[in-house]
Design a protein around this motif. Structure first.
Motif, PDB file in Angstrom:
ATOM      1  N   THR A  99       2.927   7.929  10.956  1.00 25.47           N
ATOM      2  CA  THR A  99       2.655   6.498  10.783  1.00 25.47           C
ATOM      3  C   THR A  99       1.217   6.287  10.307  1.00 25.47           C
ATOM      4  N   VAL A 100       0.295   6.979  10.966  1.00 24.07           N
ATOM      5  CA  VAL A 100      -1.119   6.867  10.588  1.00 24.07           C
ATOM      6  C   VAL A 100      -1.311   7.335   9.141  1.00 24.07           C
ATOM      7  N   ALA A 101      -0.676   8.463   8.808  1.00 19.74           N
ATOM      8  CA  ALA A 101      -0.847   9.023   7.466  1.00 19.74           C
ATOM      9  C   ALA A 101      -0.323   8.085   6.381  1.00 19.74           C
ATOM     10  N   ILE A 102       0.825   7.474   6.623  1.00 12.41           N
ATOM     11  CA  ILE A 102       1.373   6.549   5.617  1.00 12.41           C
ATOM     12  C   ILE A 102       0.456   5.335   5.484  1.00 12.41           C
ATOM     13  N   ASN A 103       0.037   4.792   6.630  1.00 19.09           N
ATOM     14  CA  ASN A 103      -0.848   3.626   6.589  1.00 19.09           C
ATOM     15  C   ASN A 103      -2.153   3.923   5.857  1.00 19.09           C
ATOM     16  N   ASN A 104      -2.717   5.109   6.088  1.00 18.62           N
ATOM     17  CA  ASN A 104      -3.959   5.478   5.383  1.00 18.62           C
ATOM     18  C   ASN A 104      -3.742   5.556   3.882  1.00 18.62           C
ATOM     19  N   GLN A 105      -2.661   6.190   3.496  1.00 18.92           N
ATOM     20  CA  GLN A 105      -2.384   6.348   2.067  1.00 18.92           C
ATOM     21  C   GLN A 105      -2.192   4.973   1.408  1.00 18.92           C
ATOM     22  N   LEU A 106      -1.552   4.065   2.140  1.00 19.31           N
ATOM     23  CA  LEU A 106      -1.340   2.715   1.609  1.00 19.31           C
ATOM     24  C   LEU A 106      -2.674   1.971   1.493  1.00 19.31           C
ATOM     25  N   ALA A 107      -3.509   2.108   2.539  1.00 19.99           N
ATOM     26  CA  ALA A 107      -4.763   1.366   2.556  1.00 19.99           C
ATOM     27  C   ALA A 107      -5.692   1.830   1.435  1.00 19.99           C
ATOM     28  N   ASN A 125      -6.748   6.383  -4.387  1.00 22.76           N
ATOM     29  CA  ASN A 125      -5.776   7.442  -4.645  1.00 22.76           C
ATOM     30  C   ASN A 125      -5.191   7.400  -6.060  1.00 22.76           C
ATOM     31  N   LEU A 126      -5.312   6.246  -6.705  1.00 23.64           N
ATOM     32  CA  LEU A 126      -4.760   6.136  -8.063  1.00 23.64           C
ATOM     33  C   LEU A 126      -5.830   6.339  -9.130  1.00 23.64           C
ATOM     34  N   ASP A 127      -7.046   6.463  -8.672  1.00 23.83           N
ATOM     35  CA  ASP A 127      -8.153   6.558  -9.610  1.00 23.83           C
ATOM     36  C   ASP A 127      -8.057   7.844 -10.440  1.00 23.83           C
ATOM     37  N   GLY A 128      -8.103   7.708 -11.758  1.00 23.74           N
ATOM     38  CA  GLY A 128      -8.106   8.886 -12.640  1.00 23.74           C
ATOM     39  C   GLY A 128      -6.815   9.683 -12.641  1.00 23.74           C
ATOM     40  N   LYS A 129      -5.691   9.031 -12.350  1.00 20.27           N
ATOM     41  CA  LYS A 129      -4.418   9.751 -12.268  1.00 20.27           C
ATOM     42  C   LYS A 129      -3.573   9.601 -13.553  1.00 20.27           C
ATOM     43  N   ILE A 135       1.454   0.822 -13.810  1.00 21.06           N
ATOM     44  CA  ILE A 135       1.452   1.455 -12.485  1.00 21.06           C
ATOM     45  C   ILE A 135       0.382   0.803 -11.598  1.00 21.06           C
ATOM     46  N   LEU A 136      -0.794   0.575 -12.182  1.00 18.44           N
ATOM     47  CA  LEU A 136      -1.879  -0.040 -11.401  1.00 18.44           C
ATOM     48  C   LEU A 136      -1.514  -1.459 -10.972  1.00 18.44           C
ATOM     49  N   ASP A 137      -0.924  -2.216 -11.893  1.00 16.65           N
ATOM     50  CA  ASP A 137      -0.507  -3.584 -11.558  1.00 16.65           C
ATOM     51  C   ASP A 137       0.552  -3.565 -10.459  1.00 16.65           C
ATOM     52  N   THR A 138       1.477  -2.630 -10.598  1.00 14.70           N
ATOM     53  CA  THR A 138       2.554  -2.524  -9.614  1.00 14.70           C
ATOM     54  C   THR A 138       1.984  -2.198  -8.233  1.00 14.70           C
ATOM     55  N   ALA A 139       1.008  -1.296  -8.196  1.00 17.41           N
ATOM     56  CA  ALA A 139       0.397  -0.914  -6.914  1.00 17.41           C
ATOM     57  C   ALA A 139      -0.239  -2.129  -6.249  1.00 17.41           C
ATOM     58  N   GLU A 140      -0.917  -2.928  -7.064  1.00 17.10           N
ATOM     59  CA  GLU A 140      -1.565  -4.138  -6.560  1.00 17.10           C
ATOM     60  C   GLU A 140      -0.519  -5.046  -5.903  1.00 17.10           C
ATOM     61  N   GLU A 141       0.565  -5.237  -6.596  1.00 13.58           N
ATOM     62  CA  GLU A 141       1.618  -6.127  -6.112  1.00 13.58           C
ATOM     63  C   GLU A 141       2.287  -5.581  -4.838  1.00 13.58           C
ATOM     64  N   LEU A 142       2.454  -4.267  -4.804  1.00 17.29           N
ATOM     65  CA  LEU A 142       3.188  -3.664  -3.691  1.00 17.29           C
ATOM     66  C   LEU A 142       2.354  -3.477  -2.429  1.00 17.29           C
ATOM     67  N   TYR A 143       1.151  -2.978  -2.615  1.00 13.66           N
ATOM     68  CA  TYR A 143       0.416  -2.457  -1.459  1.00 13.66           C
ATOM     69  C   TYR A 143      -0.679  -3.366  -0.918  1.00 13.66           C
ATOM     70  N   LYS A 144      -1.065  -4.370  -1.722  1.00  9.88           N
ATOM     71  CA  LYS A 144      -2.212  -5.171  -1.329  1.00  9.88           C
ATOM     72  C   LYS A 144      -2.065  -5.738   0.087  1.00  9.88           C
ATOM     73  N   ASN A 145      -0.878  -6.312   0.353  1.00 14.02           N
ATOM     74  CA  ASN A 145      -0.670  -6.894   1.685  1.00 14.02           C
ATOM     75  C   ASN A 145       0.422  -6.165   2.462  1.00 14.02           C
ATOM     76  N   ALA A 146       0.557  -4.871   2.158  1.00 17.92           N
ATOM     77  CA  ALA A 146       1.676  -4.140   2.755  1.00 17.92           C
ATOM     78  C   ALA A 146       1.574  -4.051   4.271  1.00 17.92           C
ATOM     79  N   LYS A 147       2.703  -4.303   4.934  1.00 15.78           N
ATOM     80  CA  LYS A 147       2.754  -4.181   6.385  1.00 15.78           C
ATOM     81  C   LYS A 147       3.933  -3.286   6.747  1.00 15.78           C
ATOM     82  N   LEU A 148       3.611  -2.190   7.405  1.00 14.83           N
ATOM     83  CA  LEU A 148       4.612  -1.165   7.691  1.00 14.83           C
ATOM     84  C   LEU A 148       5.394  -1.486   8.958  1.00 14.83           C
ATOM     85  N   GLN A 149       6.727  -1.478   8.855  1.00 17.29           N
ATOM     86  CA  GLN A 149       7.564  -1.606  10.052  1.00 17.29           C
ATOM     87  C   GLN A 149       8.206  -0.260  10.348  1.00 17.29           C
TER      88      GLN A 149
END
Lengths: 423, 423
Positions: free
Chosen positions: B333-341, B346-350, B403-417
């Motif tokens: 759970t911690v690992a997923i949340n960190n990757q999301l945050a 993580n997308l820089d230079g990919k 991909i960058l736009d999509t990440a913004e839309e998906l993860y900006k306010n992501a809340k993990l259940q």
């Protein structure tokens, strides 16, 4: 089917086709299934060689290489055909003509598979320990979670009740307790034994010619080995009493009943086509007695089917049903065999069953995986039936043949999984 | 007749809408042995309320679409399934959240099987007696799913994310909900959602398009089919009340589902398909097997090859899921949340990673085209009107900026259940 003998004990079959948008390389290692301990070791080595090799020393690098090969699917499997055990490597790539990378992709694919199979990640005489430890745990987890799938659990218990030969009673993926005892050194010895002594069959399927394949394989370390005369078909003596066992488990709603019957016609007996039709009529097809009568007409079971295994000489039945219907369903299943024995089925049903078997058989030609599987069975059994001959043999089966064959079916074991408090 | 060619894929699609509104989509594949045909209505488990003309709106109990699918095979004096069997065709049907499909594949009697498919789907017969029997069979089917831990963890997660929404209900319904089904309700649904202009017939395989179209047209002119206006009501999507939940279940290791709800979907057509492709590649960049993130967890034994992530866009619903089997789920759970945050970092230079994954995704798409069933069913035909060929070709339009736009839309306010199944 043209078999090319590359070395003693190493065979190649190339099937050129443009029907598909993929290219497949499959490598099969076959050995007699005698030693129960070896099964788990062979299973574990497929885990190790799936995620590591000398050139690609981590799962990460293997995964990256598969991505670089345009989303290639690299897979390792273990399986059993009768009393032979198989370790099988397959690599599927998109047909190079569809991605405009013709020469390099094919070449890279052959090299990648060679590196994964023949150049594992080893230290002196054992597999890399961190990977060994991790993959050993993965295999044990996988074997344990098989018991979470109740149908598979019931089938594994049935297998224990059914077979005499110890190596036949366990899953072809091994047994948790055996895996736990494995050492890296021991598994490496089993790997060496496989690489040096197993019969190797290679099948290449796709838009490629024989010369190209032979040329690509020149860099593979394929050593000559003693030709084995593998006897894949397993047959055992009849039990005079039925072996029965019932397990009770909490936390399940449905009962599962599994039954095995002996139908041990000789491997070369041409009546294998009769057995095929009879099983389809019994429970092997949606037109079967088990499906149409027990599931559809009587609503006794949600799922019910039978499977005939020519390689082991058994018919297996599995049913998922309400716990209070187990006894009634059991009686009904036996009644269906009796019905077939006395010829209680219509000519129309028999024709439909045959048409459906022929349809399945012809349809296999549209699946590369089925075609490759068929080639491996042909190589193993040294038997090749043409499409025309196969269809003619199925069509030639009569009602009388089927009824007579049903009289050779003898119940041998029964395993039932019951929900707690309802048995 | 509209013919669309996909030159690079060596495929073509012929589309014709008949005067009664039936849409016919044909994809000829001469090198294949069989033909696959499927007729689909965009009516599924999510549809729970509708209105015909200006009549009183009707509520649909959970499980009705699936129930109707089963019942449509049974006629007054015969069974549609049996007839396919007599023709040697292999028939089936399925219901999901947004569609119900009836299908067969065959190497023989194609014309007769096709006419039979159209006739049985367009000619309903429902009675009190047959419905009562089916309630028993489906009741067992629901129980079978209840014993399946993978299904339980999936449904548990849906229940957390979308409390009391149709998506969180089993497609088969419950033992109680299906008891509310009556012949009148099924006839009304058939009238509304099975009229010709709601149906699409896809045929893929070895056939002559002119002949097939003539046969379908002749068949349709013999029928007088009623035209009605239908209005459907989408159920409101509630806010989740609980973030995490644990349920007791007999599993060897805990099974965990994680979910991220996204705002109500507004995308349609190619835009929606392209968005799904972008999300898939984005998830691969951040969570794929080849990432350091994955390897780190894999090496620590926190995840294994059972770990998977996916994105679903089903009408209004859009959500991300992760599934895993592990005792270390707190660390995961911690690992997923960190990757999301840290998605930006993580997308820089990919860019190069993106390019290689796009190529691999293209390669995977091409490999999928081997299967006639995939061609017909694995595109976004029903949801967004884009077929599998369109979907593969759309990959070429994707850019790293998408991909960058999509990440913004998906993860900006992501809340993990999180939903956990454990002993």
């Amino acid at each position: 089917m043209k078999k090319i003998k590359i070395k003693s004990g190493v065979n190649l079959v190339v099937l050129p086709t443009t029907q598909f948008k993929t290219m497949h390389i499959a490598v099969d290692f076959a050995a007699p299934l005698l030693d129960i301990d070896k099964v788990s070791a062979r299973s574990l080595l497929t885990y190790l060689t799936a995620v590591s090799s000398n050139k690609y020393p981590s799962q990460q690098m293997v995964a990256q290489k598969a991505i670089d090969l345009y989303g290639a699917q690299y897979q390792t499997d273990v399986m059993r055909f009768g009393q032979t055990h198989h370790v099988r490597y397959t690599l599927q790539i998109p047909a190079p003509t569809y991605i405009g990378a013709e020469n390099s992709l094919l070449h890279d694919a052959f090299d990648f598979l060679r590196d994964m199979i023949f150049d594992p990640l080893i230290m002196d005489d054992y597999f890399d320990l961190p990977i060994f430890t991790k993959e050993k745990q993965s295999l044990m987890n996988e074997l344990d979670s098989l018991t979470d799938d109740k149908q598979r659990y019931a089938m594994s218990k049935l297998r224990e009740l059914t077979y005499d030969l110890p190596a036949m009673t366990i899953s072809s993926s091994g047994r948790t307790s055996d895996v736990e005892a494995l050492t890296s050194k021991g598994v490496y010895q089993v790997y060496q034994d496989m690489i040096n002594n197993d019969t190797i069959n290679i099948v290449v399927y796709g838009d490629i010619d024989e010369a190209r394949v032979v040329s690509e394989l020149t860099t593979w370390p394929l050593l000559a080995r003693q030709e084995q005369s593998l006897k894949p078909f397993y047959r055992q003596e009849l039990f005079s009493v039925t072996n029965e066992l019932t397990d009770v488990q909490a936390d399940i709603n449905q009962a599962i009943m599994t039954i095995s019957y002996r139908l041990a016609i000789a491997p070369e007996d041409p009546r294998r086509f009769v057995a095929l039709v009879m099983n389809a009529l019994f429970g092997g097809s949606p037109l079967s007695k088990l499906f149409t009568i027990i599931r559809e007409k009587e609503s006794l079971a949600y799922s019910i089917y039978s499977r005939w295994q020519h390689d082991t000489g058994f018919i297996t039945v599995a049913a998922g049903l309400d716990a209070d219907k187990v006894a009634q369903t059991d009686t009904m299943i036996q009644a269906q065999i009796t019905a077939i024995q006395v010829g209680d089925f219509s000519d129309e049903t028999l024709s439909a069953i045959k048409a459906s078997l022929i349809n399945d058989y012809l349809s296999q030609q549209d699946s590369p995986a089925s075609e490759i599987g068929l080639v491996f069975s042909r190589l193993l059994t040294n038997r090749e039936t043409t499409v025309t001959a196969w269809i003619a043999a199925v069509n030639a089966v009569t009602s009388a043949d089927v009824a007579k064959m049903a009289r050779e079916v003898v119940i041998q074991s029964r395993f039932t999984l019951m929900p707690e408090g309802l048995s | 007749m509209i013919e669309k060619k996909y030159k690079r894929l060596k495929e073509k699609v012929i589309t014709e809408t008949l005067s009664n509104g039936l849409k016919v989509v044909m994809i000829p594949k001469k090198s294949y042995h069989k033909t696959f045909a499927v007729i689909t209505t965009p009516f599924g488990a999510l549809d729970q309320r509708f209105q015909i003309n200006n009549d009183k709106p009707v509520n649909i109990p959970a499980g009705t679409a699936h129930f109707l699918e089963h019942k449509l095979f049974e006629k007054e004096k015969s069974d549609a399934f049996t007839r396919f069997g007599e023709l040697g065709a292999d028939a089936n049907a399925f219901t999901n959240a947004y569609q119900t499909s009836y299908l067969f594949s065959t190497t023989q009697n194609l014309n007769l099987a096709l006419i039979h498919l159209l006739d049985f789907v367009q000619t309903p017969y429902f009675s009190d007696k047959t419905i009562a029997k089916e309630q028993g069979i489906i009741g067992q089917e629901i129980q079978m799913y209840d014993d399946d831990p993978n299904w339980s963890v999936y449904m548990g997660l849906m229940g957390l994310m979308y409390p009391s929404a149709p998506l969180s209900e089993d497609i088969a319904g419950t033992k109680e909900s299906i008891l509310k089904i009556t012949p009148a309700l099924l006839y009304d649904i058939h009238r509304a959602f099975y009229q010709s202009d709601q149906l699409t017939l896809q045929i893929v395989g070895n056939f002559d398009p002119d002949e097939i179209l003539r046969i379908v047209r002749d068949n349709q002119t013999t029928k007088t089919l009623e035209k009605v206006n239908v209005k459907t009501f989408q159920a409101p999507i509630n806010q989740p009340k609980i973030i995490q939940e644990t349920k007791k279940f007999d599993v060897s290791r805990p099974k965990i589902g994680f979910g991220i709800r996204l705002p109500t979907n507004a995308r349609t057509g190619k835009e929606a398909t392209k968005f799904v492709l972008a999300v898939d590649i984005l998830s691969d960049i951040l969570f794929g097997e080849q990432t350091d993130w994955y390897q780190n967890l894999y090496n620590k034994g926190i995840i294994d090859t059972e770990f998977e992530t996916s994105f679903d866009l089903l009408r209004n619903y859009q959500f991300i899921t992760f599934f895993a089997e592990t005792t270390e789920y707190e660390s995961l759970t911690v690992a997923i949340n960190n990757q999301l945050a840290e998605y930006k970092k993580n997308l820089d230079g990919k860019e190069l990673v993106f390019e290689s994954l796009r190529r691999a995704t293209l390669g995977e798409g091409i490999q999928r085209l081997n299967s006639l069933e995939s061609i017909a069913l694995r595109g976004d035909d029903v949801l967004f009107g884009t077929n599998l060929f369109d979907k593969i070709m759309l990959l070429q339009d994707l850019t790293y900026n998408d991909i960058l736009d999509t990440a913004e839309e998906l993860y900006k306010n992501a809340k993990l259940q999180r939903f956990v199944l454990q002993k």
